[in-house]
Structures are given as C-alpha cells and as structure tokens.
Design an enzyme around this catalytic site. Structure first.
Site, PDB file in Angstrom:
ATOM      1  N   ASN A   9       0.566  -1.231  -0.008  1.00 34.59           N
ATOM      2  CA  ASN A   9      -0.311  -0.121  -0.074  1.00 34.59           C
ATOM      3  C   ASN A   9       0.728   1.199  -0.049  1.00 34.59           C
ATOM      4  O   ASN A   9       1.662   1.646   0.547  1.00 34.59           O
ATOM      5  CB  ASN A   9      -0.587  -0.117   1.594  1.00 34.59           C
ATOM      6  CG  ASN A   9      -2.048   1.076   1.358  1.00 34.59           C
ATOM      7  OD1 ASN A   9      -2.029   2.203   0.213  1.00 34.59           O
ATOM      8  ND2 ASN A   9      -2.728   0.985   2.271  1.00 34.59           N
ATOM      9  N   LYS A  11      -0.061   4.471  -0.083  1.00 30.14           N
ATOM     10  CA  LYS A  11       0.152   5.592   0.544  1.00 30.14           C
ATOM     11  C   LYS A  11       0.160   6.469  -0.695  1.00 30.14           C
ATOM     12  O   LYS A  11      -0.064   6.886  -1.606  1.00 30.14           O
ATOM     13  CB  LYS A  11       0.430   5.582   2.242  1.00 30.14           C
ATOM     14  CG  LYS A  11      -0.266   4.329   2.388  1.00 30.14           C
ATOM     15  CD  LYS A  11       0.556   4.241   4.418  1.00 30.14           C
ATOM     16  CE  LYS A  11      -0.206   3.422   4.423  1.00 30.14           C
ATOM     17  NZ  LYS A  11       0.333   3.637   5.766  1.00 30.14           N
ATOM     18  N   HIS A  94      -9.345   0.619   4.943  1.00 30.99           N
ATOM     19  CA  HIS A  94      -7.954   1.613   5.679  1.00 30.99           C
ATOM     20  C   HIS A  94      -8.809   1.732   7.133  1.00 30.99           C
ATOM     21  O   HIS A  94      -9.459   3.089   7.026  1.00 30.99           O
ATOM     22  CB  HIS A  94      -7.187   1.528   4.776  1.00 30.99           C
ATOM     23  CG  HIS A  94      -5.643   1.790   5.215  1.00 30.99           C
ATOM     24  ND1 HIS A  94      -5.370   3.381   6.740  1.00 30.99           N
ATOM     25  CD2 HIS A  94      -4.811   0.904   5.035  1.00 30.99           C
ATOM     26  CE1 HIS A  94      -3.790   2.503   6.888  1.00 30.99           C
ATOM     27  NE2 HIS A  94      -3.760   1.355   5.996  1.00 30.99           N
ATOM     28  N   GLU A  96      -6.984   4.276   7.949  1.00 30.28           N
ATOM     29  CA  GLU A  96      -6.626   5.716   8.000  1.00 30.28           C
ATOM     30  C   GLU A  96      -7.703   6.916   7.022  1.00 30.28           C
ATOM     31  O   GLU A  96      -7.767   7.950   7.271  1.00 30.28           O
ATOM     32  CB  GLU A  96      -5.262   6.196   6.818  1.00 30.28           C
ATOM     33  CG  GLU A  96      -3.812   5.420   7.512  1.00 30.28           C
ATOM     34  CD  GLU A  96      -2.624   5.652   6.911  1.00 30.28           C
ATOM     35  OE1 GLU A  96      -2.843   5.669   5.489  1.00 30.28           O
ATOM     36  OE2 GLU A  96      -2.226   4.365   7.727  1.00 30.28           O
ATOM     37  N   GLU A 166      -4.982  -5.194  10.508  1.00 30.18           N
ATOM     38  CA  GLU A 166      -4.082  -3.782  10.899  1.00 30.18           C
ATOM     39  C   GLU A 166      -4.591  -3.552  12.408  1.00 30.18           C
ATOM     40  O   GLU A 166      -5.377  -2.360  11.688  1.00 30.18           O
ATOM     41  CB  GLU A 166      -4.393  -3.237   9.624  1.00 30.18           C
ATOM     42  CG  GLU A 166      -3.637  -3.463   8.530  1.00 30.18           C
ATOM     43  CD  GLU A 166      -3.347  -2.230   7.247  1.00 30.18           C
ATOM     44  OE1 GLU A 166      -2.080  -2.521   6.378  1.00 30.18           O
ATOM     45  OE2 GLU A 166      -4.131  -1.307   7.226  1.00 30.18           O
ATOM     46  N   GLY A 172       2.960   3.045  10.623  1.00 29.95           N
ATOM     47  CA  GLY A 172       3.721   4.073  10.486  1.00 29.95           C
ATOM     48  C   GLY A 172       4.489   3.710  12.317  1.00 29.95           C
ATOM     49  O   GLY A 172       4.511   5.049  12.054  1.00 29.95           O
ATOM     50  N   SER A 212       3.858  -2.204  10.262  1.00 27.62           N
ATOM     51  CA  SER A 212       5.233  -1.680  10.294  1.00 27.62           C
ATOM     52  C   SER A 212       5.984  -3.233  10.326  1.00 27.62           C
ATOM     53  O   SER A 212       6.590  -3.935  10.701  1.00 27.62           O
ATOM     54  CB  SER A 212       5.567  -1.482  11.768  1.00 27.62           C
ATOM     55  OG  SER A 212       5.507  -0.593  12.068  1.00 27.62           O
TER      56      SER A 212
HETATM   57  P1  13P Z   1       3.185   1.152   7.746  1.00 24.74           P
HETATM   58  O1  13P Z   1       3.483  -0.951   6.751  1.00 24.74           O
HETATM   59  O2  13P Z   1       3.917   1.793   6.846  1.00 24.74           O
HETATM   60  O3  13P Z   1       3.368   0.427   9.141  1.00 24.74           O
HETATM   61  O4  13P Z   1       1.822   0.766   6.976  1.00 24.74           O
HETATM   62  C1  13P Z   1       0.916  -0.258   6.898  1.00 24.74           C
HETATM   63  C2  13P Z   1      -0.082   0.201   6.468  1.00 24.74           C
HETATM   64  O5  13P Z   1      -0.968   1.161   7.215  1.00 24.74           O
HETATM   65  C3  13P Z   1      -0.719  -0.833   5.066  1.00 24.74           C
HETATM   66  O6  13P Z   1      -1.751  -0.542   4.660  1.00 24.74           O
END
Ligand code: 13P
Length: 250
Positions: A9, A11, A94, A96, A166, A172, A212
């Site tokens: 992903n 982002k 997600h 976010e 997740e 993150g 992560s």
């Molecule tokens: P990170 O791997 O940067 O923690 O992000 C995970 C994520 O949100 C994947 O959708």
C-alpha cells in the site's frame, strides 16, 4: 491452500514517473513471488501498461473507491474507473480512511458491495486502537467492523475477498505486532468468520497482517499458520526492501 499475498500500500507516495521506475526495476529482478501493489490512482494506468509484460504476475489495485457507480462526488473515484485503469483489487476500510476521512462502517459495507459488483477483489481492513488492545476487549471493535462491513454480502463473494488485520497502534509506528499476537488475533478473526459465515468460508479466506512490517520481521510473521500474507506500507516503497520481503514468502 490459501493464497499467499504480499501486498504493497503505497499510500500518498510516488508520481507516475516514480511508479514506472519502481516497476521496471522490480520486473528486471528475479521476482520470486507474485506482487500486489496499490499505487496512487494517477499511476494506475501507466503501471498497467508496464506490468502487462511481467513474467511474474503483478496485480494492481486502488487504495480506496466510492460506492456509487458514478455521480456528483467531487474528488472521488468509482470501482469501474479503477478497473478500466488496470486495477484488479481495491483496499477498502483502511484505518487512515476511517480515522482521517471519517469513513463509517455503513459506507465501507457499500464500498465492499460495489467492489464485488464490478469484479474487484477487496482487501478489507480491520483493526483495533491502542486503547482497545490495552483494555483486553480488542475483539469487540474488530467483530463490529467485520459484522457491519460484511453485512448482507452473499457467500459466493467470499471467494473473492481478502481480509487485512491492521492494528492501528502498529501502523507507521515501527511497533509491529509480535508474530504470536498477530497469529492469535488472526486465529480469533478466523474463528469469528467461521461462527458467522461457516467453516469453509473461514478456511479459505486469506487474512493478511499489516502494521510496521519490514525486512527483519516479515519471515516470522509469514511462518504463522493463520497469517496468509502481508499488507506493507513504508517497507514497500523501496524495490529492494519489497523484494526481500517477497523472497521471504516460502
Ligand atoms: P506501515 O507498513 O508503514 O506501518 O503501514 C501499514 C499499512 O497501513 C498498510 O496498509
């Protein structure tokens, strides 16, 4: 045997040019395993042209979509637009999107139905906050996300569904779930799916872990029996680190 999926992903990272550079480098490597990559919308069409020659399949996906087929929704994108641009999957729900853009479970449910309707494979994300994890009742929010997100979805569609666990506290932050904690939660999620939608659906449903993931922890996470793959953010932005995670998929 469940599908093993190592998904990226991206982002809000990478221009069209940067996407093309990444994919060319990835395709010139000894790709050991299929890739699933969700670039920004603007890169999808150009990415699809490039990956059409890939020796090992590279699936492309959106990171979000609107539930409606079309309409006056400034700034939004539909499933059929994604599909025609070259996507075969779409990340939906997600954290976010839920937290920064206030998506609720009803909208996520409508998006999932719309994705199935146009033939996109949803990667449906669920996960608990740090507070829910600390309270010990971490399955309550996850079960609510699952039951409301999947409300009214007919069982034949489950063949085309991917789940991603997740935990919000792991995204993150550099604090990935331990393989034991992730395995335990995946197992509980699978148990919940089995109780609600039946054992056959639960057994064949791929559940990815995200939060992560990096080159150092991927192998152990992938070795757990209920972890069917990974959804990677930061560590999938560099070809070499994404490739070394692909290599860890046995
Ligand atoms: P990170 O791997 O940067 O923690 O992000 C995970 C994520 O949100 C994947 O959708």
């Amino acid at each position: 045997m469940r599908k093993k999926i190592i998904a990226a992903n991206w982002k809000m990272h990478k221009t069209v040019h940067e996407t093309e550079k990444f994919l060319r480098e990835l395709m010139s490597s000894d790709m050991p395993h299929e890739a699933w990559i969700a670039p920004p919308f603007t890169s999808l069409h150009a990415a699809a042209q490039i990956v059409s020659n890939a020796k090992v399949k590279i699936h492309l996906g959106g990171q979000n979509m609107h539930a409606a087929a079309q309409g006056a929704f400034t700034g939004e994108i539909s499933g059929s637009m994604l599909k025609e641009a070259g996507a075969s999957f779409c990340i939906i729900g997600h954290s976010e999107r839920r937290n920064l853009f206030h998506e609720n479970d009803a909208e996520i449910n409508a998006k999932l139905k719309s994705a199935f309707h146009v033939g996109l494979t949803p990667i449906f994300c669920v996960g608990e906050s740090a507070a829910a994890r600390d309270s010990g009742d971490f399955m309550d929010p996850i079960e609510l996300q699952l039951s409301s997100g999947l409300l009214g979805i007919e069982s034949p569609h489950f063949k085309n569904l991917v789940l991603a666990y997740e935990p919000i506290w792991a995204i993150g932050t550099g604090k990935a779930a331990t393989p034991q904690l992730a395995q335990e939660t995946h197992n509980k999620i699978r148990g919940y799916i089995a109780a609600k939608w039946g054992g056959d659906i639960a057994k064949s449903l791929p559940i990815l872990y995200g939060g992560s993931v990096n080159v150092a922890n991927a192998k152990q996470l992938l070795s757990e029996p209920d972890i069917d793959g990974l959804l990677i953010g930061g560590a999938a932005l560099e070809v070499q680190s994404y490739l070394s995670i692909l290599r860890q998929q046995q």
